[in-house]
Design a protein around this motif. Structure first.
Motif, PDB file in Angstrom:
ATOM      1  N   SER A 178      58.935  67.975   3.896  1.00  0.00           N
ATOM      2  CA  SER A 178      58.961  66.731   3.358  1.00  0.00           C
ATOM      3  C   SER A 178      58.401  65.707   4.496  1.00  0.00           C
ATOM      4  CB  SER A 178      60.399  66.383   3.177  1.00  0.00           C
ATOM      5  OG  SER A 178      61.196  66.381   4.426  1.00  0.00           O
ATOM      6  N   THR A 179      58.124  64.451   4.147  1.00  0.00           N
ATOM      7  CA  THR A 179      57.391  63.511   5.231  1.00  0.00           C
ATOM      8  C   THR A 179      58.648  62.383   5.782  1.00  0.00           C
ATOM      9  OG1 THR A 179      55.494  63.996   4.403  1.00  0.00           O
ATOM     10  CG2 THR A 179      55.436  61.959   5.755  1.00  0.00           C
ATOM     11  N   ALA A 180      58.972  62.341   6.782  1.00  0.00           N
ATOM     12  CA  ALA A 180      59.953  61.290   7.144  1.00  0.00           C
ATOM     13  C   ALA A 180      59.416  60.231   8.380  1.00  0.00           C
ATOM     14  CB  ALA A 180      61.178  61.855   7.730  1.00  0.00           C
ATOM     15  N   ARG A 181      59.878  58.986   7.989  1.00  0.00           N
ATOM     16  CA  ARG A 181      59.276  57.874   9.210  1.00  0.00           C
ATOM     17  C   ARG A 181      60.423  57.313   9.769  1.00  0.00           C
ATOM     18  NH1 ARG A 181      55.658  60.485   9.419  1.00  0.00           N
ATOM     19  NH2 ARG A 181      53.488  60.092   9.307  1.00  0.00           N
ATOM     20  N   THR A 182      60.664  56.799  10.980  1.00  0.00           N
ATOM     21  CA  THR A 182      61.612  56.271  11.598  1.00  0.00           C
ATOM     22  C   THR A 182      61.137  54.877  12.182  1.00  0.00           C
ATOM     23  OG1 THR A 182      62.872  58.083  11.850  1.00  0.00           O
ATOM     24  CG2 THR A 182      63.562  56.119  13.232  1.00  0.00           C
ATOM     25  N   GLN A 183      61.662  53.798  12.165  1.00  0.00           N
ATOM     26  CA  GLN A 183      61.302  52.579  12.629  1.00  0.00           C
ATOM     27  C   GLN A 183      62.531  51.631  12.975  1.00  0.00           C
ATOM     28  OE1 GLN A 183      59.481  49.742  10.013  1.00  0.00           O
ATOM     29  NE2 GLN A 183      58.332  48.840  11.410  1.00  0.00           N
ATOM     30  N   ASP A 184      62.727  51.406  14.284  1.00  0.00           N
ATOM     31  CA  ASP A 184      64.023  50.709  14.484  1.00  0.00           C
ATOM     32  C   ASP A 184      63.835  49.189  14.251  1.00  0.00           C
ATOM     33  OD1 ASP A 184      66.146  49.835  16.062  1.00  0.00           O
ATOM     34  OD2 ASP A 184      65.443  50.232  18.026  1.00  0.00           O
ATOM     35  N   VAL A 185      64.382  48.721  13.030  1.00  0.00           N
ATOM     36  CA  VAL A 185      64.654  47.517  12.650  1.00  0.00           C
ATOM     37  C   VAL A 185      66.128  46.983  12.122  1.00  0.00           C
ATOM     38  CG1 VAL A 185      63.987  48.432  10.429  1.00  0.00           C
ATOM     39  CG2 VAL A 185      63.483  45.983  10.743  1.00  0.00           C
ATOM     40  N   TYR A 186      66.381  45.640  12.396  1.00  0.00           N
ATOM     41  CA  TYR A 186      67.899  45.100  11.874  1.00  0.00           C
ATOM     42  C   TYR A 186      67.567  44.738  10.537  1.00  0.00           C
ATOM     43  CZ  TYR A 186      70.649  46.509  15.824  1.00  0.00           C
ATOM     44  OH  TYR A 186      71.312  47.341  16.859  1.00  0.00           O
ATOM     45  N   ASP A 187      67.452  45.312   9.489  1.00  0.00           N
ATOM     46  CA  ASP A 187      67.447  44.749   8.229  1.00  0.00           C
ATOM     47  C   ASP A 187      68.904  44.789   7.425  1.00  0.00           C
ATOM     48  OD1 ASP A 187      67.190  47.444   7.711  1.00  0.00           O
ATOM     49  OD2 ASP A 187      66.168  47.396   6.131  1.00  0.00           O
ATOM     50  N   PHE A 188      69.917  45.695   8.016  1.00  0.00           N
ATOM     51  CA  PHE A 188      71.086  45.993   7.188  1.00  0.00           C
ATOM     52  C   PHE A 188      71.654  46.883   8.171  1.00  0.00           C
ATOM     53  CE2 PHE A 188      74.001  49.154   5.245  1.00  0.00           C
ATOM     54  CZ  PHE A 188      74.510  48.340   4.174  1.00  0.00           C
ATOM     55  N   HIS A 219      52.476  61.601   3.683  1.00  0.00           N
ATOM     56  CA  HIS A 219      52.954  62.753   2.859  1.00  0.00           C
ATOM     57  C   HIS A 219      51.687  63.079   2.088  1.00  0.00           C
ATOM     58  CE1 HIS A 219      55.790  65.492   0.977  1.00  0.00           C
ATOM     59  NE2 HIS A 219      55.381  65.244  -0.117  1.00  0.00           N
ATOM     60  N   GLN A 220      50.964  62.198   1.682  1.00  0.00           N
ATOM     61  CA  GLN A 220      49.837  62.531   0.931  1.00  0.00           C
ATOM     62  C   GLN A 220      48.392  63.236   1.955  1.00  0.00           C
ATOM     63  OE1 GLN A 220      47.805  59.827  -1.515  1.00  0.00           O
ATOM     64  NE2 GLN A 220      46.444  60.917  -2.305  1.00  0.00           N
ATOM     65  N   GLU A 221      48.777  62.590   3.220  1.00  0.00           N
ATOM     66  CA  GLU A 221      47.754  63.122   4.248  1.00  0.00           C
ATOM     67  C   GLU A 221      48.235  64.577   4.747  1.00  0.00           C
ATOM     68  OE1 GLU A 221      46.824  60.220   7.191  1.00  0.00           O
ATOM     69  OE2 GLU A 221      46.325  61.950   8.586  1.00  0.00           O
ATOM     70  N   ALA A 222      49.520  64.850   4.917  1.00  0.00           N
ATOM     71  CA  ALA A 222      50.042  65.994   5.336  1.00  0.00           C
ATOM     72  C   ALA A 222      50.199  67.267   4.314  1.00  0.00           C
ATOM     73  CB  ALA A 222      51.647  65.789   5.700  1.00  0.00           C
ATOM     74  N   SER A 223      50.501  66.842   2.968  1.00  0.00           N
ATOM     75  CA  SER A 223      50.659  67.803   1.970  1.00  0.00           C
ATOM     76  C   SER A 223      49.321  67.819   1.016  1.00  0.00           C
ATOM     77  CB  SER A 223      51.671  67.492   0.954  1.00  0.00           C
ATOM     78  OG  SER A 223      51.533  66.498   0.142  1.00  0.00           O
ATOM     79  N   GLY A 224      48.538  66.773   0.963  1.00  0.00           N
ATOM     80  CA  GLY A 224      47.608  66.892   0.033  1.00  0.00           C
ATOM     81  C   GLY A 224      47.939  66.594  -1.423  1.00  0.00           C
ATOM     82  N   LEU A 225      49.341  66.208  -1.494  1.00  0.00           N
ATOM     83  CA  LEU A 225      49.587  65.763  -2.755  1.00  0.00           C
ATOM     84  C   LEU A 225      49.483  64.287  -3.064  1.00  0.00           C
ATOM     85  CD1 LEU A 225      53.028  67.677  -3.167  1.00  0.00           C
ATOM     86  CD2 LEU A 225      50.835  68.437  -4.051  1.00  0.00           C
ATOM     87  N   GLY A 226      48.950  63.639  -4.220  1.00  0.00           N
ATOM     88  CA  GLY A 226      48.896  62.383  -4.314  1.00  0.00           C
ATOM     89  C   GLY A 226      49.626  61.922  -5.663  1.00  0.00           C
ATOM     90  N   LEU A 227      49.600  60.767  -6.172  1.00  0.00           N
ATOM     91  CA  LEU A 227      50.504  60.238  -7.312  1.00  0.00           C
ATOM     92  C   LEU A 227      50.169  61.170  -8.505  1.00  0.00           C
ATOM     93  CD1 LEU A 227      50.156  56.403  -6.601  1.00  0.00           C
ATOM     94  CD2 LEU A 227      52.161  57.807  -6.442  1.00  0.00           C
TER      95      LEU A 227
END
Ligand code: CAA
Length: 392
Positions: A178-188, A219-227
């Motif tokens: 799978s593809t994950a991304r983390t970003q430190d933000v205070y939205d909730f 995810h597209q870049e890593a897996s080659g899977l597009g919509l």
């Protein structure tokens, strides 16, 4: 080794509020809630229904469906939740106790807002890969509450989804890449000791849509899977319009039709049937959407689905799953709809009393609360910080 979800069951409270009633009481055009947010009803939990009792109900349904060998091989119980009831003791341990699971089962919680259920699911996939033949129980359970008259009020709800993860699953195979991304933000966020979260609603909407676009591209870049490689996409559903906005941001409906991808928008609607009636249930919302899609869509074995998980704060992950032959036999949509139909509709005054009571500290004896939970699991009181539950 093929690993994934063998069964998936839902639990929601037995009370609900109609969104038209809430809109009228708040002086808002009902179309804002039904169309603008995409919500028709909202599950309401009385003081005796908490995140543990909902988790226990969903997990018991999964274990009822499981083969004896799968129950005997259970090695892990993970609860993903935003609504922790104790700052130290894991709710997974309380569920383990309520279900009478063997001592040899490892039990712990995961926290990262609405993403924690997915973190639990991917942890379970790793666990089964590392321990062939063992099974894992993953539970996403939450009470989404912002308080009376708040901006977030129409996006409340409650519910749990439990999933059995094993080798050669009969519902969905999970691709561990799978593809994950983390970003430190205070939205909730919810500071320790506070009963409702703080939220910057419009920022949270932007963070969600930005995260989806970035995770999809990565995810597209890593897996080659597009919509075009997905039969359907499911989204975390804080309210059902949210995923639609994120999808339209990368694939406007007209462009989808022109590219032969109109099914992604049409099938998005199939994933909303339960959430329109339950509302947000944070960690469980994505999986409520998955259940709805499986129960209402013309999917075929081998179809590839993309599941977008979003937890404010923020973590996003796109998980690819594949539908397994015979998956329909692992679900019972009639039972889910009957359970939703059987709920009691509250008037706005009753809802306000129930929500106010359930946000307050629970006393020693919860049997005298406004609308006690008559179901198999209920919180009966809290004595010296020790939570006491009724179980079948
Ligand atoms: N008829 C039809 N539509 C109407 C309408 C009417 N009469 N009146 C308004 N609308 C539409 C608006 O045009 C808007 O649609 P778009 O978003 O497509 O523009 C929609 O209804 C909502 O209107 P507003 O933005 O004016 O609503 P609001 O200011 O009351 O705030 C909210 C909405 C920010 C979602 C708020 O309810 C909130 O803060 N909720 C909690 C936070 C949340 O759910 N965030 C989601 C992303 S974060 C996440 O996903 C994690 C999580 O679970 C919390």
């Amino acid at each position: 080794m093929l690993i994934g979800i063998d069964s998936l069951e839902i639990a929601t409270p037995e009370l609900y509020l109609d969104m038209t009633d809430l809109a009228v009481a708040r002086g808002v055009d009902p179309a804002k809630f039904h169309t603008g947010l995409g919500q028709d009803q909202m599950a309401v939990a009385p003081a005796t229904t908490d995140v543990v009792t909902l988790a226990a109900r969903a997990a018991a349904a999964v274990l009822d469906r499981a083969e004896e060998a799968d129950t005997a091989s259970l090695g892990l119980v993970v609860v993903g939740s935003e609504s922790a009831v104790d700052a130290s003791k894991a709710m997974a341990v309380m569920v383990h106790g309520l279900l009478g699971l063997p001592e040899g089962v490892r039990a712990f919680d995961i926290r990262e807002a609405c993403y924690a259920g997915t973190a639990g699911l991917m942890t379970a996939v790793d666990y089964v890969a590392a321990h062939p033949g063992r099974t894992a129980l993953v539970i996403a359970s939450d009470l989404a509450r912002y308080g009376l008259g708040t901006g977030g009020e129409p996006t409340q709800g409650a519910g749990a989804v439990a999933m059995l993860v094993r080798q050669d699953p009969r519902l969905l195979v999970i691709d561990p890449a799978s593809t994950a991304r983390t970003q430190d933000v205070y939205d909730f966020w919810r500071p320790e000791g506070e009963s409702v979260p703080r939220v910057d609603g419009h920022l949270s909407n932007r963070c969600y849509t930005d995260m989806f676009a970035r995770v999809l591209a990565a995810h597209q870049e890593a897996s080659g899977l597009g919509l075009e490689d997905f039969a359907a996409l499911c989204f975390h559903l804080p309210y059902t319009k949210m995923g639609r906005k994120a999808l339209a941001g990368v694939l406007p409906p007209e462009e989808a039709e022109a590219r032969g991808l109109g099914h992604l928008h049409r099938r998005y609607d199939d994933s909303l049937v339960y959430s329109r009636r339950v509302g947000n249930c944070y960690t469980a919302s994505l999986y409520l959407g998955v259940a709805s899609l499986l129960d209402h869509c013309d999917l075929r074995a081998g179809d590839r689905l993309g599941l977008f998980s979003y937890g404010s704060g923020a973590v996003g992950e796109l998980v690819t799953v594949t539908v397994v032959e015979g998956f329909g036999a692992r679900r019972d949509p009639g039972a889910t709809v009957s359970a939703l139909d059987a709920r009691r509709r509250l008037g706005v005054e009753e809802y306000e009393s129930v929500l106010t009571e359930s946000l307050g500290p629970v006393g020693e004896d919860a049997s005298a609360t406004l609308l006690p939970d008559e179901g198999p699991y209920a919180l009966t009181g809290v004595v010296d910080g020790v939570r006491r539950y009724r179980r079948p």
